[in-house]
Write a protein that holds these residues in place. Structure first.
Motif, PDB file in Angstrom:
ATOM      1  N   ILE A 172       0.856  -1.183   0.000  1.00  0.00           N
ATOM      2  CA  ILE A 172       0.000   0.000   0.000  1.00  0.00           C
ATOM      3  C   ILE A 172       0.889   1.228   0.000  1.00  0.00           C
ATOM      4  O   ILE A 172       1.683   1.429   0.924  1.00  0.00           O
ATOM      5  CB  ILE A 172      -0.936   0.003   1.221  1.00  0.00           C
ATOM      6  CG1 ILE A 172      -1.833  -1.245   1.202  1.00  0.00           C
ATOM      7  CG2 ILE A 172      -1.785   1.277   1.239  1.00  0.00           C
ATOM      8  CD1 ILE A 172      -2.700  -1.407   2.444  1.00  0.00           C
ATOM      9  N   HIS A 173       0.761   2.061  -1.044  1.00  0.00           N
ATOM     10  CA  HIS A 173       1.645   3.215  -1.165  1.00  0.00           C
ATOM     11  C   HIS A 173       0.977   4.475  -0.624  1.00  0.00           C
ATOM     12  O   HIS A 173      -0.134   4.829  -1.016  1.00  0.00           O
ATOM     13  CB  HIS A 173       2.027   3.454  -2.630  1.00  0.00           C
ATOM     14  CG  HIS A 173       3.131   4.453  -2.787  1.00  0.00           C
ATOM     15  ND1 HIS A 173       4.436   4.177  -2.448  1.00  0.00           N
ATOM     16  CD2 HIS A 173       3.125   5.754  -3.200  1.00  0.00           C
ATOM     17  CE1 HIS A 173       5.184   5.242  -2.675  1.00  0.00           C
ATOM     18  NE2 HIS A 173       4.417   6.212  -3.115  1.00  0.00           N
ATOM     19  N   ASP A 207      -9.536   1.029  -5.501  1.00  0.00           N
ATOM     20  CA  ASP A 207      -8.390   0.392  -6.155  1.00  0.00           C
ATOM     21  C   ASP A 207      -8.347  -1.095  -5.782  1.00  0.00           C
ATOM     22  O   ASP A 207      -8.208  -1.971  -6.652  1.00  0.00           O
ATOM     23  CB  ASP A 207      -7.109   1.099  -5.713  1.00  0.00           C
ATOM     24  CG  ASP A 207      -5.900   0.756  -6.581  1.00  0.00           C
ATOM     25  OD1 ASP A 207      -5.962  -0.215  -7.354  1.00  0.00           O
ATOM     26  OD2 ASP A 207      -4.875   1.467  -6.475  1.00  0.00           O
ATOM     27  N   LEU A 208      -8.463  -1.400  -4.498  1.00  0.00           N
ATOM     28  CA  LEU A 208      -8.415  -2.787  -4.056  1.00  0.00           C
ATOM     29  C   LEU A 208      -9.595  -3.583  -4.605  1.00  0.00           C
ATOM     30  O   LEU A 208      -9.425  -4.715  -5.084  1.00  0.00           O
ATOM     31  CB  LEU A 208      -8.398  -2.853  -2.528  1.00  0.00           C
ATOM     32  CG  LEU A 208      -8.390  -4.264  -1.921  1.00  0.00           C
ATOM     33  CD1 LEU A 208      -7.195  -5.072  -2.416  1.00  0.00           C
ATOM     34  CD2 LEU A 208      -8.389  -4.188  -0.398  1.00  0.00           C
ATOM     35  N   GLU A 209     -10.782  -3.025  -4.541  1.00  0.00           N
ATOM     36  CA  GLU A 209     -11.958  -3.765  -4.997  1.00  0.00           C
ATOM     37  C   GLU A 209     -11.879  -4.096  -6.485  1.00  0.00           C
ATOM     38  O   GLU A 209     -12.297  -5.182  -6.908  1.00  0.00           O
ATOM     39  CB  GLU A 209     -13.220  -2.974  -4.686  1.00  0.00           C
ATOM     40  CG  GLU A 209     -13.541  -2.916  -3.192  1.00  0.00           C
ATOM     41  CD  GLU A 209     -14.858  -2.258  -2.893  1.00  0.00           C
ATOM     42  OE1 GLU A 209     -15.424  -1.596  -3.797  1.00  0.00           O
ATOM     43  OE2 GLU A 209     -15.337  -2.388  -1.737  1.00  0.00           O
ATOM     44  N   GLN A 210     -11.313  -3.186  -7.277  1.00  0.00           N
ATOM     45  CA  GLN A 210     -11.177  -3.466  -8.708  1.00  0.00           C
ATOM     46  C   GLN A 210     -10.124  -4.534  -8.992  1.00  0.00           C
ATOM     47  O   GLN A 210     -10.139  -5.172 -10.041  1.00  0.00           O
ATOM     48  CB  GLN A 210     -10.845  -2.178  -9.458  1.00  0.00           C
ATOM     49  CG  GLN A 210     -12.015  -1.196  -9.494  1.00  0.00           C
ATOM     50  CD  GLN A 210     -11.617   0.176 -10.019  1.00  0.00           C
ATOM     51  OE1 GLN A 210     -11.533   0.382 -11.222  1.00  0.00           O
ATOM     52  NE2 GLN A 210     -11.366   1.102  -9.098  1.00  0.00           N
ATOM     53  N   ALA A 211      -9.200  -4.730  -8.049  1.00  0.00           N
ATOM     54  CA  ALA A 211      -8.168  -5.747  -8.224  1.00  0.00           C
ATOM     55  C   ALA A 211      -8.609  -7.127  -7.747  1.00  0.00           C
ATOM     56  O   ALA A 211      -7.967  -8.130  -8.085  1.00  0.00           O
ATOM     57  CB  ALA A 211      -6.903  -5.333  -7.469  1.00  0.00           C
ATOM     58  N   VAL A 220       1.518  -7.465   4.651  1.00  0.00           N
ATOM     59  CA  VAL A 220       1.093  -6.149   4.153  1.00  0.00           C
ATOM     60  C   VAL A 220       2.217  -5.170   4.439  1.00  0.00           C
ATOM     61  O   VAL A 220       2.810  -5.199   5.533  1.00  0.00           O
ATOM     62  CB  VAL A 220      -0.212  -5.676   4.830  1.00  0.00           C
ATOM     63  CG1 VAL A 220      -0.627  -4.299   4.300  1.00  0.00           C
ATOM     64  CG2 VAL A 220      -1.334  -6.695   4.626  1.00  0.00           C
ATOM     65  N   PHE A 221       2.507  -4.303   3.488  1.00  0.00           N
ATOM     66  CA  PHE A 221       3.592  -3.341   3.662  1.00  0.00           C
ATOM     67  C   PHE A 221       3.095  -1.958   3.264  1.00  0.00           C
ATOM     68  O   PHE A 221       2.675  -1.740   2.129  1.00  0.00           O
ATOM     69  CB  PHE A 221       4.795  -3.729   2.800  1.00  0.00           C
ATOM     70  CG  PHE A 221       6.070  -3.008   3.157  1.00  0.00           C
ATOM     71  CD1 PHE A 221       7.036  -3.619   3.945  1.00  0.00           C
ATOM     72  CD2 PHE A 221       6.312  -1.715   2.709  1.00  0.00           C
ATOM     73  CE1 PHE A 221       8.216  -2.955   4.279  1.00  0.00           C
ATOM     74  CE2 PHE A 221       7.476  -1.045   3.030  1.00  0.00           C
ATOM     75  CZ  PHE A 221       8.436  -1.664   3.823  1.00  0.00           C
ATOM     76  N   ILE A 231      -1.304  -1.258  -4.398  1.00  0.00           N
ATOM     77  CA  ILE A 231      -2.375  -0.286  -4.570  1.00  0.00           C
ATOM     78  C   ILE A 231      -1.903   1.058  -4.023  1.00  0.00           C
ATOM     79  O   ILE A 231      -1.026   1.129  -3.172  1.00  0.00           O
ATOM     80  CB  ILE A 231      -3.681  -0.733  -3.886  1.00  0.00           C
ATOM     81  CG1 ILE A 231      -3.469  -0.973  -2.384  1.00  0.00           C
ATOM     82  CG2 ILE A 231      -4.229  -1.991  -4.555  1.00  0.00           C
ATOM     83  CD1 ILE A 231      -4.757  -1.324  -1.644  1.00  0.00           C
ATOM     84  N   GLY A 232      -2.502   2.118  -4.556  1.00  0.00           N
ATOM     85  CA  GLY A 232      -2.056   3.456  -4.201  1.00  0.00           C
ATOM     86  C   GLY A 232      -1.312   4.077  -5.377  1.00  0.00           C
ATOM     87  O   GLY A 232      -0.918   3.382  -6.321  1.00  0.00           O
ATOM     88  N   PRO A 233      -1.100   5.397  -5.348  1.00  0.00           N
ATOM     89  CA  PRO A 233      -0.475   6.083  -6.488  1.00  0.00           C
ATOM     90  C   PRO A 233       0.931   5.603  -6.776  1.00  0.00           C
ATOM     91  O   PRO A 233       1.787   5.573  -5.892  1.00  0.00           O
ATOM     92  CB  PRO A 233      -0.495   7.555  -6.070  1.00  0.00           C
ATOM     93  CG  PRO A 233      -0.645   7.545  -4.592  1.00  0.00           C
ATOM     94  CD  PRO A 233      -1.436   6.330  -4.263  1.00  0.00           C
TER      95      PRO A 233
END
Length: 402
Positions: A30-31, A65-69, A81-82, A281-283
């Motif tokens: 997660i960025h 973002d997560l739900e689309q993945a 998780v990082f 996920i994230g920018p």
């Protein structure tokens, strides 16, 4: 129906693609893109934070973002998780708790998952750290970088030594697992100064250390206005100091830049180095996701604002890059990571993670052995001491011929 195998020609040799019989382990990255100030050596996707962080908009976009993945990872469990950045510790403990609750509601997260957050001493607060730990974060990685005020100024860091030492104590009192990031080969740094830093750090006896040589990355301020760095002889002395002050004192150098106490290797990073899968996920986040018939790399939109706007549109526009790795490139992609490990990897892992038979790369392996870059092998692929010192040369032995 997926073909059992197919052949792709690359230069003067054929690449046999068998497909993946089993999918590799999966982690989640997660960025968090914001920093108080951009450091002149940093080439990560980080941006100076606005006065008020748009935490609600960020959470909404992260959820979308997560739900689309999810369709790409149905049925798969996540064992680590990082939270990387940027400076994830700029987020409030309430937002971090909401993010982790959102993740747990949507993916199968191991009960004992390793959950790491990166933090910087200039954005360290004891109450926030305690709140992160209460939310389930069980590992922290602190960007100390140096314990010399002049060097910290030269690096453009926003903290001083006293803040760094205070942050280490906060981390140790809040989390069971602590990593410290430090850099060497800094402007004006001597081997003696580096030795003093490591001796001071050693007293904290954290379970993990990440020790990086400063490099001048393209598109950074330091690349445009390069500082004077120590010469190679001094760098060699600094690396000898690491051996004496860290490895000899109980930390195992299990990866080129990573040192761990027994049982304390980073689960997320080990998955990365063994060519496992990771959903980012994230920018600007990157992903590697395996399917039975292909391995896909993705990259999210880098601009935080554009990513937040596009992710909630649910049209895929927040992922401008999505490509399948060509079969001919898989050996290099695998070795680029695996050869960073001191003990290398089992020979069988190559086929498991790439879907290619190992005999396909026997010529490259033998060539690397003949050059003294790989250790003679039976059931493991391991860099020799010479290969580890010249890792780029070793990894390049596995580039496709075209």
């Amino acid at each position: 129906m997926v073909e059992a195998s197919r052949i792709q020609t690359s230069g003067d040799r054929s690449v046999v693609w068998k497909g993946l019989q089993t999918l590799p382990p999966l982690t989640l990255y997660i960025h968090v893109p914001w920093c108080v100030r951009k450091c002149p050596y940093c080439d990560f996707n980080s941006h100076e934070a606005p006065a008020d962080l748009p935490e609600a908009d960020y959470l909404a976009a992260l959820t979308a973002d997560l739900e689309q993945a999810l369709p790409h990872i149905w049925g798969r469990q996540i064992h680590a998780v990082f939270f990387g950045g940027g400076t994830p510790s700029l987020l409030s403990e309430q937002t971090m708790d909401q993010i982790l609750s959102m993740v747990r509601a949507r993916v199968a997260l191991w009960a004992d998952a390793e959950i790491t957050i990166e933090a910087n001493p200039g954005a360290a607060e004891i109450d926030r750290f305690k709140g992160y730990a209460a939310s389930g974060i069980n590992r922290i990685s602190l960007g100390i970088q140096s314990l010399d005020d002049a060097q910290l100024i030269a690096l453009g860091r926003i903290h001083d030594v006293s803040q760094a030492l205070a942050a280490i104590e906060m981390a140790r009192s809040s989390f069971g697992r602590v990593n410290l990031d430090l850099m060497y080969g800094l402007p004006g740094q001597s081997a003696e100064q580096w030795c003093q830093t490591l001796r001071q750090i050693r007293q904290f006896d954290t379970e993990h250390l990440s020790l990086y040589q400063l490099t001048l990355e393209p598109q950074t301020v330091f690349a445009k206005y390069p500082p004077v760095l120590p010469d190679e002889d001094v760098i060699d002395q600094m690396e000898s100091v690491i051996q004496e002050e860290i490895v000899a004192q109980g930390w195992d150098r299990y990866e080129v830049s990573a040192y761990a106490k027994p049982g304390a290797t980073s689960r997320h990073n080990m998955n990365y180095w063994t060519f496992g899968d990771y959903l980012g996920i994230g920018p600007g986040a990157h992903s590697k996701i395996s399917f039975p018939d292909r391995i896909v790399r993705e990259a999210r939109t880098r601009s935080p604002l554009q990513w937040m706007q596009r992710a909630v549109q649910w049209d895929g526009s927040h992922i401008p890059e999505s490509v399948s790795i060509a079969e001919a490139e898989l050996p290099f992609e695998f070795m680029l990571n695996a050869l960073r490990l001191r003990e290398g990897v089992s020979s069988s892992l190559f086929e498991q993670r790439t879907g290619m038979p190992l005999h396909q790369i026997h010529p490259q392996i033998q060539k690397a052995i003949d050059k003294g870059l790989l250790a003679p092998w039976a059931d493991r692929i391991v860099a020799s001491p010479l290969g580890w010192r010249h890792l780029n040369t070793l990894q390049s032995q596995f580039l496709s011929e075209s």
